[in-house]
Motif scaffolding. Structure first.
Motif, PDB file in Angstrom:
ATOM      1  N   SER A  56       7.320  -0.370   8.269  1.00  0.00           N
ATOM      2  CA  SER A  56       8.255   0.286   7.349  1.00  0.00           C
ATOM      3  C   SER A  56       9.447   0.842   8.108  1.00  0.00           C
ATOM      4  O   SER A  56       9.288   1.624   9.051  1.00  0.00           O
ATOM      5  CB  SER A  56       7.537   1.414   6.600  1.00  0.00           C
ATOM      6  OG  SER A  56       8.458   2.328   6.043  1.00  0.00           O
ATOM      7  N   ALA A  93       0.245  -0.489   6.895  1.00  0.00           N
ATOM      8  CA  ALA A  93       0.634  -1.842   6.521  1.00  0.00           C
ATOM      9  C   ALA A  93      -0.419  -2.483   5.612  1.00  0.00           C
ATOM     10  O   ALA A  93      -0.083  -3.141   4.614  1.00  0.00           O
ATOM     11  CB  ALA A  93       0.847  -2.691   7.774  1.00  0.00           C
ATOM     12  N   HIS A 104      -2.443  -1.038   3.578  1.00  0.00           N
ATOM     13  CA  HIS A 104      -2.497  -0.380   2.274  1.00  0.00           C
ATOM     14  C   HIS A 104      -1.126  -0.269   1.627  1.00  0.00           C
ATOM     15  O   HIS A 104      -0.941   0.474   0.649  1.00  0.00           O
ATOM     16  CB  HIS A 104      -3.142   1.009   2.418  1.00  0.00           C
ATOM     17  CG  HIS A 104      -4.605   0.961   2.732  1.00  0.00           C
ATOM     18  ND1 HIS A 104      -5.078   0.725   4.013  1.00  0.00           N
ATOM     19  CD2 HIS A 104      -5.695   1.087   1.934  1.00  0.00           C
ATOM     20  CE1 HIS A 104      -6.410   0.736   3.981  1.00  0.00           C
ATOM     21  NE2 HIS A 104      -6.802   0.939   2.752  1.00  0.00           N
ATOM     22  N   LYS A 105      -0.159  -1.020   2.180  1.00  0.00           N
ATOM     23  CA  LYS A 105       1.185  -1.078   1.611  1.00  0.00           C
ATOM     24  C   LYS A 105       1.805   0.314   1.426  1.00  0.00           C
ATOM     25  O   LYS A 105       2.409   0.640   0.404  1.00  0.00           O
ATOM     26  CB  LYS A 105       1.173  -1.845   0.274  1.00  0.00           C
ATOM     27  CG  LYS A 105       0.638  -3.269   0.385  1.00  0.00           C
ATOM     28  CD  LYS A 105       0.791  -4.000  -0.903  1.00  0.00           C
ATOM     29  CE  LYS A 105       0.205  -5.415  -0.854  1.00  0.00           C
ATOM     30  NZ  LYS A 105       0.156  -6.089   0.421  1.00  0.00           N
ATOM     31  N   ASP A 143       4.654   2.656   2.614  1.00  0.00           N
ATOM     32  CA  ASP A 143       5.958   2.479   3.253  1.00  0.00           C
ATOM     33  C   ASP A 143       6.655   3.789   3.598  1.00  0.00           C
ATOM     34  O   ASP A 143       7.742   3.774   4.168  1.00  0.00           O
ATOM     35  CB  ASP A 143       6.873   1.659   2.339  1.00  0.00           C
ATOM     36  CG  ASP A 143       6.349   0.245   2.121  1.00  0.00           C
ATOM     37  OD1 ASP A 143       5.874  -0.358   3.103  1.00  0.00           O
ATOM     38  OD2 ASP A 143       6.395  -0.230   0.974  1.00  0.00           O
TER      39      ASP A 143
END
Length: 373
Positions: free
Chosen positions: A36, A76, A78-79, A81
């Motif tokens: 991110s 990353a 677990h998405k 950001d």
């Protein structure tokens, strides 16, 4: 660019703190692992501002960035950001994730202590942001403070058992490596950290105004000069022996290390043949060789896992077992708060083994050690 912050994801920062144990070393910070861009910006600011203000040492920041890799991998997967997205449930998920990670270096699960240090790094970044970049982190508290206590909490302090110390005492009489032989005597006499031992200077010993000797050194962890501490004659003698042994090397040593107590000729690697100060890794290897060569065993009959820091813990434990006031132990070990001393270093030895050491000096008489060498 913030306050001349470097461009790009790879930074080369040189430690210019003359009192640092890593003075002159260049650390390579690689931020490319953070997926991110927002989180990467926050972490970069955290490193840059803490380094420029001197709030944290460069080595400490370097370790933070390496430990943060596990959080970045978790984020990353677990998405996640932004640090703003974190809440207590996601912290719990991160703790569960850490328990499943296999170290690429050891091929084993991460140790309990290392898992805690990974969470502590995330806590440090968020705590810094609450002051300097409050918009980047959650407005509410997301940590309970109880994440790493319970059945896995270390209940006993890792001091050296009397039986093992007796073996060390015997082995020192015939030890050929002077940095191990005399270094151990200084460690057990003072309780200083191994990094401070490696940075001792040749003028560290002074005569006491009344009788005996004192030793002084720079406490690198707390960034201050320690006041002169009274020591026994064998500690002063150990320092003198190291001065004599290293004297022939001083003409070849770089000006910056001429007055260092522990210097030696590097036997291999890219510095082979040069006069340098031993690293903590080198001292650790010397201690492992010392244990192996002398067949020093723990109470279960396996080779004892000896570290330089254990002499510090043993001194604190020995003093408390002898009834020494906790505030005195705190002063000897250089802790800012006696609760730290009690929690991590000073523990009363169990009854069966603990009639307490007969002397606070575990090593014994250095003259006897020399006589039998």
């Amino acid at each position: 660019m913030l306050n001349n912050q470097p461009i790009g994801d790879l930074w080369h920062l040189k430690d210019n703190d003359t009192e640092s144990q890593w003075y002159g070393r260049t650390f390579h910070f690689d931020f490319s692992y953070i997926h991110s861009e927002e989180m990467k910006s926050v972490v970069k600011d955290y490193v840059w501002q803490n380094w420029k203000t001197g709030n944290k040492s460069l080595i400490g920041l370097y370790q933070d960035i390496n430990r943060n890799r596990h959080f970045a991998e978790f984020a990353a997967q677990h998405k996640i950001d932004s640090f703003r997205e974190l809440d207590n449930s996601k912290v719990d998920l991160f703790l569960s994730y850490l328990r499943t990670v296999i170290s690429s270096r050891t091929k084993k699960p991460l140790s309990y202590v290392f898992q805690k240090s990974c969470l502590d790094t995330v806590k440090s970044i968020i705590a810094w942001c609450r002051i300097h970049r409050s918009e980047a982190v959650p407005a509410v508290e997301i940590f309970t403070g109880n994440e790493f206590i319970g059945i896995n909490r270390r209940m006993k302090v890792d001091f050296i058992p009397d039986e093992v110390m007796a073996q060390i005492n015997i082995a020192l009489k015939v030890e050929e490596n002077p940095y191990v032989k005399y270094g151990i005597i200084v460690l057990e006499s003072t309780g200083m950290r191994s990094g401070d031992l490696l940075k001792l200077r040749t003028d560290c010993i002074k005569p006491h105004l009344v009788s005996g000797y004192t030793i002084s050194w720079f406490d690198h962890k707390n960034r201050r000069e320690r006041p002169p501490m009274p020591v026994r004659a064998e500690c002063a003698h150990a320092v003198q022996k190291l001065i004599e042994i290293t004297e022939p090397l001083r003409d070849e040593a770089d000006e910056s290390i001429k007055d260092m107590l522990l210097i030696y000729r590097c036997p291999k690697g890219h510095l082979v043949g040069q006069v340098v100060v031993p690293t903590q890794d080198t001292m650790h290897k010397w201690l492992k060789n010392f244990v192996k060569k002398n067949n020093i065993l723990d109470t279960d009959g396996i080779p004892y896992n000896l570290s330089a820091h254990q002499f510090r813990r043993t001194l604190g434990t020995d003093m408390l077992s002898k009834g020494t006031d906790l505030n005195v132990i705190q002063q000897v070990l250089g802790h800012s708060d006696p609760s730290v001393t009690k929690r991590f270093y000073a523990d009363v030895k169990d009854k069966d083994r603990a009639e307490t050491f007969k002397n606070i000096g575990i090593i014994g008489n250095i003259d006897l050690i020399d006589d039998s060498s």
